[in-house]
Design a protein around this motif. Structure first.
Motif, short mmCIF file in Angstrom:
data_model
loop_
_atom_site.label_atom_id
_atom_site.label_comp_id
_atom_site.label_asym_id
_atom_site.label_seq_id
_atom_site.Cartn_x
_atom_site.Cartn_y
_atom_site.Cartn_z
N ALA A 478 0.83 -1.21 0.00
CA ALA A 478 0.00 0.00 0.00
C ALA A 478 0.86 1.26 0.00
CB ALA A 478 -0.91 0.00 1.23
N LEU A 479 0.46 2.23 -0.79
CA LEU A 479 1.09 3.54 -0.76
C LEU A 479 0.72 4.26 0.52
CD1 LEU A 479 0.35 4.66 -4.43
CD2 LEU A 479 2.64 4.25 -3.49
N SER A 480 1.63 5.10 1.01
CA SER A 480 1.28 5.93 2.16
C SER A 480 0.17 6.89 1.75
CB SER A 480 2.50 6.71 2.63
OG SER A 480 2.86 7.70 1.67
N ASP A 481 -0.59 7.36 2.70
CA ASP A 481 -1.68 8.30 2.41
C ASP A 481 -1.15 9.54 1.70
OD1 ASP A 481 -3.43 6.57 3.62
OD2 ASP A 481 -3.49 7.66 5.53
N GLU A 482 0.02 10.01 2.13
CA GLU A 482 0.60 11.21 1.54
C GLU A 482 1.00 10.98 0.08
OE1 GLU A 482 4.37 14.28 2.34
OE2 GLU A 482 4.07 12.52 3.60
N THR A 483 1.64 9.83 -0.18
CA THR A 483 2.07 9.53 -1.56
C THR A 483 0.87 9.31 -2.47
OG1 THR A 483 4.11 8.52 -0.72
CG2 THR A 483 3.47 7.99 -2.97
N LEU A 484 -0.13 8.58 -1.98
CA LEU A 484 -1.34 8.37 -2.78
C LEU A 484 -2.02 9.69 -3.11
CD1 LEU A 484 -3.43 6.51 -4.06
CD2 LEU A 484 -4.52 6.30 -1.80
N ALA A 485 -2.13 10.57 -2.13
CA ALA A 485 -2.76 11.87 -2.36
C ALA A 485 -1.96 12.68 -3.40
CB ALA A 485 -2.86 12.64 -1.06
N GLU A 486 -0.64 12.57 -3.35
CA GLU A 486 0.19 13.29 -4.32
C GLU A 486 -0.06 12.79 -5.74
OE1 GLU A 486 4.92 14.25 -5.27
OE2 GLU A 486 4.35 12.98 -3.57
N PHE A 487 -0.12 11.46 -5.92
CA PHE A 487 -0.39 10.91 -7.25
C PHE A 487 -1.78 11.31 -7.73
CE2 PHE A 487 3.05 7.69 -6.50
CZ PHE A 487 3.78 7.98 -7.64
N GLN A 488 -2.74 11.24 -6.87
CA GLN A 488 -4.10 11.61 -7.27
C GLN A 488 -4.17 13.09 -7.65
OE1 GLN A 488 -6.14 10.31 -3.70
NE2 GLN A 488 -6.69 8.33 -4.59
N SER A 489 -3.43 13.93 -6.94
CA SER A 489 -3.39 15.34 -7.26
C SER A 489 -2.71 15.58 -8.60
CB SER A 489 -2.65 16.10 -6.15
OG SER A 489 -2.51 17.47 -6.48
N GLN A 490 -1.62 14.85 -8.85
CA GLN A 490 -0.93 14.99 -10.13
C GLN A 490 -1.83 14.56 -11.29
OE1 GLN A 490 2.59 12.60 -9.48
NE2 GLN A 490 3.84 14.38 -8.95
N SER A 491 -2.56 13.49 -11.11
CA SER A 491 -3.46 13.01 -12.17
C SER A 491 -4.55 14.03 -12.45
CB SER A 491 -4.07 11.66 -11.79
OG SER A 491 -3.09 10.66 -11.73
N ALA A 492 -5.20 14.51 -11.40
CA ALA A 492 -6.28 15.50 -11.58
C ALA A 492 -5.73 16.79 -12.18
CB ALA A 492 -6.95 15.78 -10.23
N GLY A 493 -4.58 17.24 -11.68
CA GLY A 493 -3.99 18.47 -12.19
C GLY A 493 -3.58 18.36 -13.64
N SER A 494 -3.11 17.17 -14.05
CA SER A 494 -2.69 17.00 -15.45
C SER A 494 -3.88 17.07 -16.40
CB SER A 494 -1.95 15.67 -15.61
OG SER A 494 -2.82 14.56 -15.46
N LEU A 495 -5.04 16.57 -15.96
CA LEU A 495 -6.23 16.65 -16.80
C LEU A 495 -6.67 18.09 -16.98
CD1 LEU A 495 -8.18 13.61 -15.29
CD2 LEU A 495 -7.15 13.73 -17.57
N VAL A 496 -6.58 18.88 -15.91
CA VAL A 496 -6.90 20.31 -15.99
C VAL A 496 -5.92 21.01 -16.91
CG1 VAL A 496 -7.03 22.47 -14.69
CG2 VAL A 496 -8.01 20.37 -13.73
N GLU A 497 -4.64 20.68 -16.78
CA GLU A 497 -3.62 21.32 -17.61
C GLU A 497 -3.84 21.01 -19.09
OE1 GLU A 497 1.28 21.56 -17.98
OE2 GLU A 497 0.34 20.39 -16.36
N GLN A 498 -4.24 19.78 -19.40
CA GLN A 498 -4.52 19.44 -20.79
C GLN A 498 -5.69 20.28 -21.32
OE1 GLN A 498 -4.81 15.27 -21.93
NE2 GLN A 498 -6.39 15.76 -23.46
N GLU A 499 -6.73 20.42 -20.53
CA GLU A 499 -7.87 21.24 -20.95
C GLU A 499 -7.45 22.69 -21.20
OE1 GLU A 499 -10.82 20.88 -17.95
OE2 GLU A 499 -11.37 18.81 -18.46
N GLU A 500 -6.58 23.22 -20.35
CA GLU A 500 -6.11 24.59 -20.53
C GLU A 500 -5.29 24.72 -21.81
OE1 GLU A 500 -4.01 25.18 -16.89
OE2 GLU A 500 -5.80 25.78 -15.75
N LEU A 501 -4.48 23.72 -22.12
CA LEU A 501 -3.72 23.75 -23.36
C LEU A 501 -4.65 23.73 -24.57
CD1 LEU A 501 -0.73 21.30 -22.70
CD2 LEU A 501 -0.57 23.72 -23.25
N GLU A 502 -5.69 22.94 -24.48
CA GLU A 502 -6.62 22.82 -25.61
C GLU A 502 -7.38 24.12 -25.84
OE1 GLU A 502 -7.30 17.99 -25.19
OE2 GLU A 502 -8.79 19.38 -24.40
#
Length: 519
Positions: A478-502
């Protein structure tokens, strides 16, 4: 008589040595529960393949690429790589992350989906480039996976090294010259890495359906090279006839970038006949030249520089020099849950540093051909005791040549261990020496075939079993809560960034591409 470079390095004290900087880019296919290449889109939980800093795709929508940050220790880098794997494995649902370099079951080009990056112009550019690879070489070749190892030395090392050599040029130019010094010796010795780390002696029959080859039958679903180390790096893997005319032997930065630039601007008749668009106006390649972009050039090693936004790799290298070395010839280790091991990384650091410290005259055309032949021979038949390599004008058995290089690394391994304490490099070297001990070499390519025979499984089923085993292992961690939250934030943020680029660049793609080609 001037001191040798090894002797000069002996003058380094522990206070002068800051170690190596390192990172990994690890590819791998998503496959379905039956071992067939996944037809599903890139999982949304993994974020945007265009903008995510750690999880992207390479050629295919099914070909994941996991990217670590840069670290100054092997342990920290591999723990980061393992964390990325843990997050990916948690979000693959019923799919499996393929553990080998040679692909799972495929059904020709049509079964290999080209990666999609959204509607932004930069996303479309990445997709069209991959369409061009399909047009030029077919999709099957692009379904192969590997590990790219990135290594550099910190500026503190280069400043000390420059002073010891009595060099007075700019640090930028000095570093570039020294990295090319390293690369020339890498070219001379890269065959050794294929012997020590090649793990693709077999492949699924679907990969060569309808293709002439000289492989032997393993079972109804598997072909193999009886003495091969890496089919991935052989004629059935990465190859490019158009690039054979480039004659890049990596003597210096200026000629390297000029040669690549010329290839990007030199028309190739076969690609010209295809054109850049279909009849419906859809783009199918960026241009009709020998190379669409620099990254299309296939090589076992590359000098690299992180490019700024809108900057091409050649421009970055010319402007600011070489930043790090990318080793590109490494197969995935199917026995490792993350495709690479600590002993392998530490040996690579030792090997690459020795390439820097050993004499490295420039490579002429005749030597370049001999080096290519040595590499090809080890890839195709390296486990055969009868294979010989050309060394200093003589033919030398591959085992003798390999043992000579490994034994020659012992003093440097001892010095590095003395500089940082411990036995890291002596142990990493000993692991490689043990592979060549006795008459029955225990190199990884032999180990793969032995494991397949012991299991009674062909390539597809054996790799699928290994992949499931790794998946079970990683999902149990299992990932630590902190590491899991970081990955989830990166994933969500990358989707927003793609929309902004588009939304940020309304230009038609044809206009964007024209500006890109002229830049």
């Amino acid at each position: 008589m001037a001191q040798s470079r090894h002797a000069l390095f002996q003058q380094f004290a522990a206070s002068d040595w800051d170690g190596f900087l390192k990172g990994v880019e690890k590819e791998g296919l998503r496959v379905d529960a039956h071992g067939f290449i996944a037809q599903t889109p890139h999982p949304q939980a993994l974020g945007s393949a265009l903008t995510h800093p750690r999880i992207t795709t390479d050629y295919s929508e099914a070909l994941l690429e996991l990217i670590t940050p840069v670290f100054n220790s092997t342990g920290a880098m591999l723990e980061s790589l393992r964390d990325i794997h843990r997050f990916v494995q948690q979000n693959l649902q019923d799919e499996v992350f393929w553990a080998a370099s040679m692909p799972c079951e495929i059904d020709g080009d049509a079964s290999i989906p080209i990666a999609e990056y959204g509607s932004s112009n930069i996303g479309q550019l990445k997709h069209v480039y991959r369409q061009g690879l399909a047009v030029r070489y077919g999709r099957v070749m692009q379904s192969i996976a590997g590990v790219h190892y990135n290594m550099s030395l910190p500026d503190s090392f280069w400043q000390n090294w420059q002073q010891l050599l009595g060099n007075t040029e700019s640090l930028r130019n000095f570093k570039s010259d020294q990295y090319f010094w390293l690369i020339r010796n890498f070219r001379r010795r890269s065959w050794l890495l294929m012997l020590l780390f090649g793990t693709s002696p077999a492949l699924d029959a679907s990969f060569v359906a309808g293709v002439q080859h000289d492989l032997a039958r393993f079972d109804d679903q598997t072909w193999f090279g009886e003495a091969a180390t890496s089919l991935r790096m052989g004629d059935l893997g990465y190859h490019n006839n158009a690039q054979a005319s480039l004659n890049i032997c990596f003597n210096e930065l200026g000629t390297y970038t000029k040669t690549l630039d010329r290839a990007i601007h030199t028309n190739w008749p076969a690609y010209e006949a295809v054109g850049t668009r279909r009849d419906d106006g859809q783009f199918i390649q960026i241009n009709t030249n020998v190379l669409q972009i620099e990254n299309e050039y296939y090589s076992a090693v590359r000098p690299k520089r992180t490019a700024e936004s809108g900057e091409k790799p050649i421009q970055a290298l010319d402007a600011r020099g070489v930043e790090y070395i990318e080793v590109r010839c490494l197969d995935l280790d199917p026995f490792s849950p993350v495709g690479i091991t600590a002993e392998q990384v530490d040996f690579l650091d030792l090997f690459l540093l020795d390439c820097l410290l050993s004499d490295s005259p420039r490579i002429d055309d005749r030597e370049c051909e001999r080096l290519d032949d040595n590499y090809k021979d080890v890839v195709a038949s390296g486990r055969s005791l009868s294979v010989t390599l050309c060394k200093a004008g003589e033919r030398v058995p591959v085992g003798v040549a390999a043992t000579g290089i490994l034994d020659g690394l012992q003093p440097l391994a001892e010095q590095l261990d003395a500089l940082q304490g411990g036995e890291t490099y002596r142990k990493a070297l000993a692991v490689q020496q043990a592979k060549l001990a006795g008459d029955e070499w225990s190199v990884p390519s032999a180990r793969v075939l032995h494991a397949m025979r012991e299991s009674g499984l062909g390539h597809r089923d054996w790799v699928l079993a290994m992949s499931r085993q790794h998946q079970q292992t990683l999902r149990s961690e299992a990932l630590s809560d902190e590491t899991l939250a970081e990955f989830q934030s990166q994933s969500a943020g990358s989707l927003v960034e793609q929309e902004e680029l588009e939304a940020s660049d309304p230009r038609p793609f044809a206009e964007f591409l024209d500006a890109y080609l002229k830049s």
